[in-house]
Design an enzyme around this catalytic site. Structure first.
Site, PDB file in Angstrom:
ATOM      1  N   CYS A 113     -39.910  22.876  11.281  1.00 28.14           N
ATOM      2  CA  CYS A 113     -40.222  22.455  12.640  1.00 28.14           C
ATOM      3  C   CYS A 113     -41.655  22.856  12.959  1.00 28.14           C
ATOM      4  O   CYS A 113     -42.075  23.966  12.626  1.00 28.14           O
ATOM      5  CB  CYS A 113     -39.250  23.111  13.612  1.00 28.14           C
ATOM      6  SG  CYS A 113     -39.523  22.662  15.329  1.00 28.14           S
ATOM      7  N   HIS A 156     -32.534  16.017  14.913  1.00 27.01           N
ATOM      8  CA  HIS A 156     -33.409  17.185  15.076  1.00 27.01           C
ATOM      9  C   HIS A 156     -34.207  17.044  16.382  1.00 27.01           C
ATOM     10  O   HIS A 156     -34.320  17.993  17.163  1.00 27.01           O
ATOM     11  CB  HIS A 156     -34.342  17.289  13.857  1.00 27.01           C
ATOM     12  CG  HIS A 156     -35.336  18.401  13.925  1.00 27.01           C
ATOM     13  ND1 HIS A 156     -35.284  19.478  13.061  1.00 27.01           N
ATOM     14  CD2 HIS A 156     -36.415  18.616  14.712  1.00 27.01           C
ATOM     15  CE1 HIS A 156     -36.298  20.298  13.329  1.00 27.01           C
ATOM     16  NE2 HIS A 156     -36.999  19.788  14.338  1.00 27.01           N
ATOM     17  N   GLU A 157     -34.766  15.836  16.600  1.00 22.01           N
ATOM     18  CA  GLU A 157     -35.589  15.620  17.800  1.00 22.01           C
ATOM     19  C   GLU A 157     -34.755  15.648  19.074  1.00 22.01           C
ATOM     20  O   GLU A 157     -35.184  16.213  20.084  1.00 22.01           O
ATOM     21  CB  GLU A 157     -36.364  14.302  17.681  1.00 22.01           C
ATOM     22  CG  GLU A 157     -37.383  14.294  16.555  1.00 22.01           C
ATOM     23  CD  GLU A 157     -38.306  15.502  16.566  1.00 22.01           C
ATOM     24  OE1 GLU A 157     -38.853  15.838  17.636  1.00 22.01           O
ATOM     25  OE2 GLU A 157     -38.489  16.126  15.499  1.00 22.01           O
ATOM     26  N   HIS A 160     -34.169  19.048  20.284  1.00 18.73           N
ATOM     27  CA  HIS A 160     -35.277  19.611  21.071  1.00 18.73           C
ATOM     28  C   HIS A 160     -35.118  19.285  22.552  1.00 18.73           C
ATOM     29  O   HIS A 160     -35.467  20.097  23.414  1.00 18.73           O
ATOM     30  CB  HIS A 160     -36.624  19.075  20.584  1.00 18.73           C
ATOM     31  CG  HIS A 160     -37.189  19.811  19.427  1.00 18.73           C
ATOM     32  ND1 HIS A 160     -37.469  21.163  19.461  1.00 18.73           N
ATOM     33  CD2 HIS A 160     -37.553  19.391  18.194  1.00 18.73           C
ATOM     34  CE1 HIS A 160     -37.970  21.538  18.292  1.00 18.73           C
ATOM     35  NE2 HIS A 160     -38.024  20.486  17.509  1.00 18.73           N
TER      36      HIS A 160
END
EC number: 3.5.1.88
Length: 186
Positions: A113, A156-157, A160
């Protein structure tokens, strides 16, 4: 232009907050942010530009990573060969996973990351296939099915946007184990 200096690091509270939905039409500020985030990904994947500006290569960048707590992320999964069209290249506004496979997958080399400066070994189990809904900069709705690497990048995004970091998914006692039947993508 976004550089590594603009990307906040693990420990900043914005990375652990749930980002707010974005209203349409987009403000000029939001449009500029979307452009700058995609430009960062393009620059980070260009070896000459990345070296010149000391950029770490990235395939995704979420607004919270540049200290903007809004539900926006840029994703640029490059093609297999250098001259191939990208596999997936979009700025996602208010993305939502509509459905996900039971089948899990994880990257063989683990995940990294731009907001985490240390290596954290371990498998990050994610859904191998997802059905994704998002809006583009003009407010048009898109629904697309993704699998394997692009699906992992998007998950993954979206994490966030929900205040979750990749290492939250790693088994703390046995980082190199995954649930039975998980596909390891090399």
């Amino acid at each position: 232009m976004i550089t590594m200096d603009n990307i906040i690091r693990d420990g900043n509270p914005t990375l652990r907050a749930r980002a707010k939905a974005i209203e349409f039409p987009l403000s000029e500020e939001d449009k500029k942010l979307a452009h700058n985030m995609m430009e960062f990904l393009e620059n980070s994947q260009n070896p000459e530009i990345a070296k010149k500006y000391h950029l770490r290569a990235g395939v995704g960048l979420a607004a919270p990573q540049v200290d903007v707590s809004k539900r926006m992320t840029a994703v640029l999964v490059p093609g297999i060969e250098d001259d191939d069209e990208p596999i997936f290249k979009h700025v996602l506004i208010n993305p939502t996973i509509l459905s996900e496979s039971v089948q899990l997958a994880a990257l063989g080399e683990g995940e990294g990351c731009l907001s985490v400066d240390r290596d954290i070994p371990g498998y990050v189990p994610r859904h191998d296939r997802i059905k994704l809904r998002w809006y583009d900069l003009d407010g048009n709705k898109h629904v697309e099915r993704l699998r394997d690497y692009p699906a992992i990048v998007v998950q993954h995004e979206i994490d966030h946007l929900n205040g979750i970091l990749f290492y939250d998914h790693i088994n703390k006692e046995q980082p190199l184990t995954v649930p039975e039947g998980t596909i390891i993508l090399e």
